[in-house]
Every structure is written in C-alpha cells, then in structure tokens.
Design a protein around this motif. Structure first.
Motif, PDB file in Angstrom:
ATOM      1  N   THR A  12      38.224  37.794  41.677  1.00 13.73           N
ATOM      2  CA  THR A  12      37.547  37.460  40.428  1.00 13.73           C
ATOM      3  C   THR A  12      38.255  38.126  39.262  1.00 13.73           C
ATOM      4  O   THR A  12      38.555  39.321  39.307  1.00 13.73           O
ATOM      5  N   GLU A  37      40.213  22.138  36.697  1.00 16.10           N
ATOM      6  CA  GLU A  37      41.150  22.891  37.519  1.00 16.10           C
ATOM      7  C   GLU A  37      41.899  21.938  38.438  1.00 16.10           C
ATOM      8  O   GLU A  37      41.310  21.003  38.990  1.00 16.10           O
ATOM      9  N   VAL A  43      40.177  27.356  43.054  1.00 13.20           N
ATOM     10  CA  VAL A  43      39.967  28.016  41.759  1.00 13.20           C
ATOM     11  C   VAL A  43      38.640  27.544  41.176  1.00 13.20           C
ATOM     12  O   VAL A  43      38.414  26.352  40.997  1.00 13.20           O
ATOM     13  N   LYS A  44      37.758  28.486  40.896  1.00 15.25           N
ATOM     14  CA  LYS A  44      36.471  28.202  40.243  1.00 15.25           C
ATOM     15  C   LYS A  44      36.488  28.873  38.869  1.00 15.25           C
ATOM     16  O   LYS A  44      36.898  30.027  38.749  1.00 15.25           O
ATOM     17  N   ARG A  45      36.047  28.147  37.841  1.00 12.21           N
ATOM     18  CA  ARG A  45      36.086  28.687  36.475  1.00 12.21           C
ATOM     19  C   ARG A  45      34.754  28.478  35.791  1.00 12.21           C
ATOM     20  O   ARG A  45      34.124  27.441  35.930  1.00 12.21           O
ATOM     21  N   TYR A  58      37.214  33.574  36.379  1.00 12.23           N
ATOM     22  CA  TYR A  58      37.920  32.807  37.404  1.00 12.23           C
ATOM     23  C   TYR A  58      37.703  33.461  38.750  1.00 12.23           C
ATOM     24  O   TYR A  58      37.770  34.679  38.876  1.00 12.23           O
ATOM     25  N   THR A  60      39.396  32.977  42.527  1.00 17.99           N
ATOM     26  CA  THR A  60      40.507  32.312  43.201  1.00 17.99           C
ATOM     27  C   THR A  60      40.632  32.826  44.635  1.00 17.99           C
ATOM     28  O   THR A  60      40.200  33.941  44.944  1.00 17.99           O
ATOM     29  N   ALA A  66      45.249  33.768  40.970  1.00 19.02           N
ATOM     30  CA  ALA A  66      44.576  34.462  39.870  1.00 19.02           C
ATOM     31  C   ALA A  66      45.557  34.717  38.732  1.00 19.02           C
ATOM     32  O   ALA A  66      45.248  34.478  37.556  1.00 19.02           O
ATOM     33  N   THR A  69      46.638  31.290  37.142  1.00 19.97           N
ATOM     34  CA  THR A  69      45.521  30.718  36.396  1.00 19.97           C
ATOM     35  C   THR A  69      45.294  31.468  35.092  1.00 19.97           C
ATOM     36  O   THR A  69      45.102  30.860  34.041  1.00 19.97           O
TER      37      THR A  69
END
Length: 95
Positions: A12, A37, A43-45, A58, A60, A66, A69
C-alpha cells in the motif's frame, strides 16, 4: 508524503498532493479518476480530496508495480498542476 506497508501480500502506498485550494484538488481528482488502471487485478486505486490535498491510495501485488504506478501517477499530477497553473485562474474569471 508516501507510506508503504504490506498486508496479505498487497503493498500500500498513500500519496498526499497539496494544491492551492480544495477546488483545484477536486479538479485534479476529477481529471485523474477517468483513467482506469491497466492491470485492475494487480493494482487497486482510490482517489479522495482532504481539504486542499488530493490523496491517492494504491494497493499493488508487487513493490515494482507500486513504484511504477506511483511514478506514472506523479507524472499525470505534474501535467494537471502545470495546466492549472497556466489556465486555472483565467478559466475561473470567464462567465
């Protein structure tokens, strides 16, 4: 400011970007959130506005993702900041 931690194999990163005003932070959020994304499974944003700060979080699967991104996001933020600097005040004065 950036922080990093690993939980359940996810890494994170939180980036807090200061803007001149909350309005500019919201403009940046609206501009940046339209880009999805490329690897949504890895990848979560989330993007939020906290006062005059744009906060990007973020998650990842790898540290490399990470880094990549975060670098890509900061390049996009730089473009938004330069655009706001160039046109922001002028655009606000128009009827």
């Amino acid at each position: 400011m950036a922080t990093e931690s690993a939980t359940d194999d996810w890494h994170t990163i939180e980036l807090r970007i200061p803007f001149a005003s909350e309005k500019h932070a919201n403009i940046a959020k609206q501009t940046l959130e339209v880009d999805r994304e490329l690897q949504p499974q890895a990848v979560k944003r989330t993007l939020e506005v906290d006062g005059q700060y744009l906060v990007a979080t973020y998650k990842t699967l790898t540290v490399r993702l990470a880094r990549l991104t975060a670098n890509s996001f900061l390049e996009n933020v730089d473009l938004v900041v330069r655009t706001l600097r160039e046109f922001g005040e002028e655009a606000e004065r128009r009827p």
